[in-house]
Design a protein around this motif. Structure first.
Motif, PDB file in Angstrom:
ATOM      1  N   ALA A 207      38.946  19.950  39.876  1.00 53.27           N
ATOM      2  CA  ALA A 207      40.054  20.890  40.032  1.00 53.27           C
ATOM      3  C   ALA A 207      41.345  20.188  40.467  1.00 53.27           C
ATOM      4  CB  ALA A 207      39.690  21.977  41.040  1.00 53.27           C
ATOM      5  N   ARG A 208      41.219  18.986  41.046  1.00 50.01           N
ATOM      6  CA  ARG A 208      42.399  18.236  41.504  1.00 50.01           C
ATOM      7  C   ARG A 208      42.766  17.091  40.574  1.00 50.01           C
ATOM      8  NH1 ARG A 208      41.203  15.514  45.971  1.00 50.01           N
ATOM      9  NH2 ARG A 208      39.060  16.164  46.200  1.00 50.01           N
ATOM     10  N   VAL A 209      42.175  17.080  39.375  1.00 47.64           N
ATOM     11  CA  VAL A 209      42.404  15.981  38.428  1.00 47.64           C
ATOM     12  C   VAL A 209      43.009  16.518  37.137  1.00 47.64           C
ATOM     13  CG1 VAL A 209      41.291  14.157  37.092  1.00 47.64           C
ATOM     14  CG2 VAL A 209      40.515  14.639  39.420  1.00 47.64           C
ATOM     15  N   HIS A 210      44.138  15.932  36.743  1.00 45.88           N
ATOM     16  CA  HIS A 210      44.788  16.230  35.464  1.00 45.88           C
ATOM     17  C   HIS A 210      44.557  15.015  34.572  1.00 45.88           C
ATOM     18  CE1 HIS A 210      47.935  17.290  32.555  1.00 45.88           C
ATOM     19  NE2 HIS A 210      48.323  16.030  32.640  1.00 45.88           N
ATOM     20  N   ILE A 211      44.012  15.227  33.390  1.00 48.82           N
ATOM     21  CA  ILE A 211      43.702  14.130  32.467  1.00 48.82           C
ATOM     22  C   ILE A 211      44.677  14.166  31.295  1.00 48.82           C
ATOM     23  CG2 ILE A 211      41.976  13.173  30.896  1.00 48.82           C
ATOM     24  CD1 ILE A 211      40.910  12.935  33.659  1.00 48.82           C
ATOM     25  N   HIS A 212      45.274  13.013  31.000  1.00 50.17           N
ATOM     26  CA  HIS A 212      46.130  12.873  29.826  1.00 50.17           C
ATOM     27  C   HIS A 212      45.649  11.675  29.024  1.00 50.17           C
ATOM     28  CE1 HIS A 212      49.545  12.492  27.188  1.00 50.17           C
ATOM     29  NE2 HIS A 212      49.689  11.241  27.569  1.00 50.17           N
ATOM     30  N   GLU A 213      45.145  11.934  27.836  1.00 48.50           N
ATOM     31  CA  GLU A 213      44.701  10.854  26.955  1.00 48.50           C
ATOM     32  C   GLU A 213      45.906  10.355  26.179  1.00 48.50           C
ATOM     33  OE1 GLU A 213      42.184  10.546  22.900  1.00 48.50           O
ATOM     34  OE2 GLU A 213      41.271  11.763  24.475  1.00 48.50           O
ATOM     35  N   GLY A 214      46.372   9.181  26.508  1.00 50.07           N
ATOM     36  CA  GLY A 214      47.526   8.618  25.825  1.00 50.07           C
ATOM     37  C   GLY A 214      48.330   7.728  26.744  1.00 50.07           C
ATOM     38  N   ASP A 215      49.529   7.394  26.294  1.00 45.15           N
ATOM     39  CA  ASP A 215      50.343   6.464  27.063  1.00 45.15           C
ATOM     40  C   ASP A 215      51.197   7.190  28.095  1.00 45.15           C
ATOM     41  OD1 ASP A 215      52.721   7.406  25.877  1.00 45.15           O
ATOM     42  OD2 ASP A 215      52.602   5.923  24.273  1.00 45.15           O
ATOM     43  N   ALA A 216      51.952   6.413  28.839  1.00 47.19           N
ATOM     44  CA  ALA A 216      52.725   6.942  29.948  1.00 47.19           C
ATOM     45  C   ALA A 216      54.041   7.583  29.538  1.00 47.19           C
ATOM     46  CB  ALA A 216      52.999   5.808  30.944  1.00 47.19           C
ATOM     47  N   LEU A 217      54.427   7.492  28.283  1.00 46.76           N
ATOM     48  CA  LEU A 217      55.734   8.008  27.886  1.00 46.76           C
ATOM     49  C   LEU A 217      55.769   9.525  27.779  1.00 46.76           C
ATOM     50  CD1 LEU A 217      56.769   5.294  25.292  1.00 46.76           C
ATOM     51  CD2 LEU A 217      57.359   5.460  27.720  1.00 46.76           C
ATOM     52  N   ALA A 218      54.607  10.163  27.617  1.00 52.51           N
ATOM     53  CA  ALA A 218      54.537  11.627  27.535  1.00 52.51           C
ATOM     54  C   ALA A 218      53.294  12.094  28.279  1.00 52.51           C
ATOM     55  CB  ALA A 218      54.491  12.066  26.076  1.00 52.51           C
ATOM     56  N   PRO A 219      53.309  12.042  29.607  1.00 52.64           N
ATOM     57  CA  PRO A 219      52.091  12.306  30.381  1.00 52.64           C
ATOM     58  C   PRO A 219      51.727  13.768  30.576  1.00 52.64           C
ATOM     59  CG  PRO A 219      53.899  11.841  31.846  1.00 52.64           C
ATOM     60  CD  PRO A 219      54.427  11.636  30.440  1.00 52.64           C
ATOM     61  N   GLY A 220      52.535  14.689  30.092  1.00 48.58           N
ATOM     62  CA  GLY A 220      52.225  16.096  30.299  1.00 48.58           C
ATOM     63  C   GLY A 220      52.491  16.548  31.724  1.00 48.58           C
TER      64      GLY A 220
ATOM     65  N   ALA B 287      46.710  12.616  38.601  1.00 50.07           N
ATOM     66  CA  ALA B 287      46.883  12.726  37.147  1.00 50.07           C
ATOM     67  C   ALA B 287      46.536  11.366  36.569  1.00 50.07           C
ATOM     68  CB  ALA B 287      48.322  13.100  36.808  1.00 50.07           C
ATOM     69  N   LEU B 288      45.631  11.339  35.609  1.00 47.57           N
ATOM     70  CA  LEU B 288      45.217  10.102  34.957  1.00 47.57           C
ATOM     71  C   LEU B 288      45.814  10.049  33.561  1.00 47.57           C
ATOM     72  CD1 LEU B 288      41.379  10.171  35.757  1.00 47.57           C
ATOM     73  CD2 LEU B 288      43.191   9.126  37.114  1.00 47.57           C
ATOM     74  N   SER B 289      46.438   8.930  33.230  1.00 44.68           N
ATOM     75  CA  SER B 289      46.947   8.703  31.871  1.00 44.68           C
ATOM     76  C   SER B 289      46.327   7.432  31.357  1.00 44.68           C
ATOM     77  CB  SER B 289      48.466   8.525  31.872  1.00 44.68           C
ATOM     78  OG  SER B 289      49.119   9.698  32.235  1.00 44.68           O
ATOM     79  N   GLY B 290      45.760   7.466  30.168  1.00 39.44           N
ATOM     80  CA  GLY B 290      45.196   6.223  29.677  1.00 39.44           C
ATOM     81  C   GLY B 290      44.472   6.312  28.364  1.00 39.44           C
ATOM     82  N   LEU B 291      44.049   5.151  27.955  1.00 39.29           N
ATOM     83  CA  LEU B 291      43.232   4.906  26.789  1.00 39.29           C
ATOM     84  C   LEU B 291      42.218   3.847  27.202  1.00 39.29           C
ATOM     85  CD1 LEU B 291      46.055   4.657  24.116  1.00 39.29           C
ATOM     86  CD2 LEU B 291      44.379   6.499  24.319  1.00 39.29           C
ATOM     87  N   PRO B 292      41.131   3.669  26.553  1.00 40.50           N
ATOM     88  CA  PRO B 292      40.689   4.325  25.335  1.00 40.50           C
ATOM     89  C   PRO B 292      40.201   5.743  25.609  1.00 40.50           C
ATOM     90  CG  PRO B 292      38.975   2.868  26.110  1.00 40.50           C
ATOM     91  CD  PRO B 292      40.159   2.673  27.032  1.00 40.50           C
ATOM     92  N   ALA B 293      40.126   6.531  24.547  1.00 42.24           N
ATOM     93  CA  ALA B 293      39.711   7.926  24.668  1.00 42.24           C
ATOM     94  C   ALA B 293      38.338   8.040  25.322  1.00 42.24           C
ATOM     95  CB  ALA B 293      39.703   8.582  23.289  1.00 42.24           C
ATOM     96  N   GLU B 294      37.421   7.139  25.000  1.00 43.86           N
ATOM     97  CA  GLU B 294      36.079   7.191  25.585  1.00 43.86           C
ATOM     98  C   GLU B 294      36.147   7.029  27.099  1.00 43.86           C
ATOM     99  OE1 GLU B 294      37.001   5.049  23.169  1.00 43.86           O
ATOM    100  OE2 GLU B 294      35.781   5.504  21.426  1.00 43.86           O
ATOM    101  N   GLY B 295      37.012   6.159  27.561  1.00 43.21           N
ATOM    102  CA  GLY B 295      37.155   5.931  28.995  1.00 43.21           C
ATOM    103  C   GLY B 295      37.722   7.136  29.707  1.00 43.21           C
ATOM    104  N   ILE B 296      38.751   7.723  29.154  1.00 40.88           N
ATOM    105  CA  ILE B 296      39.381   8.880  29.777  1.00 40.88           C
ATOM    106  C   ILE B 296      38.412  10.057  29.797  1.00 40.88           C
ATOM    107  CG2 ILE B 296      40.816  10.557  28.519  1.00 40.88           C
ATOM    108  CD1 ILE B 296      42.121   8.654  31.210  1.00 40.88           C
ATOM    109  N   ARG B 297      37.579  10.200  28.745  1.00 41.59           N
ATOM    110  CA  ARG B 297      36.565  11.263  28.738  1.00 41.59           C
ATOM    111  C   ARG B 297      35.523  11.024  29.831  1.00 41.59           C
ATOM    112  NH1 ARG B 297      35.732  10.430  23.076  1.00 41.59           N
ATOM    113  NH2 ARG B 297      37.727  10.968  22.236  1.00 41.59           N
ATOM    114  N   LEU B 298      35.114   9.780  30.002  1.00 44.32           N
ATOM    115  CA  LEU B 298      34.179   9.475  31.087  1.00 44.32           C
ATOM    116  C   LEU B 298      34.807   9.759  32.452  1.00 44.32           C
ATOM    117  CD1 LEU B 298      32.461   6.181  29.854  1.00 44.32           C
ATOM    118  CD2 LEU B 298      31.358   8.383  30.283  1.00 44.32           C
ATOM    119  N   ALA B 299      36.092   9.492  32.602  1.00 41.95           N
ATOM    120  CA  ALA B 299      36.780   9.793  33.864  1.00 41.95           C
ATOM    121  C   ALA B 299      36.768  11.299  34.127  1.00 41.95           C
ATOM    122  CB  ALA B 299      38.215   9.259  33.820  1.00 41.95           C
TER     123      ALA B 299
END
Length: 158
Positions: free
Chosen positions: A108-121, A85-97
């Protein structure tokens, strides 16, 4: 030549040009094994040592905080077979990931969360391993992030 300005990180604006990524891949791959469009301070030798120390393997659930472009977390997933599971910013970086995870066949084994670690989904207690390369040193409220980590980690997590 396809030039792309590195995304702004607020007061951490990188101020660098990412040259043609296809042309830069051989150099990046020689250092990182894979190209994610940007690098951190962790090189391949260190990433391999960390992956071994964390005993990453299929079935392991890794949460990487401050992932940005996905290095080295996507490499860990690709090389070890773990889920990430990836959590992070900037949005452009997370989209590239996200794009890179699909490109290398691990989407299929990657969960992406655009934002900070306080609410990672993620569900509480749902991760086995947490990594945070260069992330905590940039935060002013480290305690809240560490408390979020405590909630997300499984009882026998690392």
């Amino acid at each position: 030549m396809n030039k792309m300005k590195a995304p702004s990180l607020g007061r951490y604006d990188l101020g660098v040009q990412l040259e043609d990524l296809d042309a830069a891949r051989p150099l990046s791959e020689s250092v990182e094994v894979c190209s994610f469009g940007a690098t951190g301070w962790t090189d391949r030798v260190q990433a391999d040592a960390i992956m071994s120390e964390l005993d990453l393997r299929p079935g392991t659930r890794l949460w990487d905080l401050g992932s940005s472009y996905g290095w080295p977390a996507l490499y860990f997933a690709q090389a070890s077979g773990c889920s990430v599971a990836l959590s992070g910013l900037p949005a452009e970086g997370i989209r590239l990931a996200r794009d890179r995870s699909d490109e290398i066949g691990i989407g299929a084994r990657v969960h992406i969360h655009e934002g900070d670690a306080l609410a990672p989904g993620l569900a509480p207690g749902s991760v086995d391993v947490i990594t945070h390369f260069e992330y905590l040193c940039r935060l002013t409220d480290k305690r809240s992030v560490l408390e979020a980590c405590r909630r997300m980690i499984a009882p026998d997590g690392r």
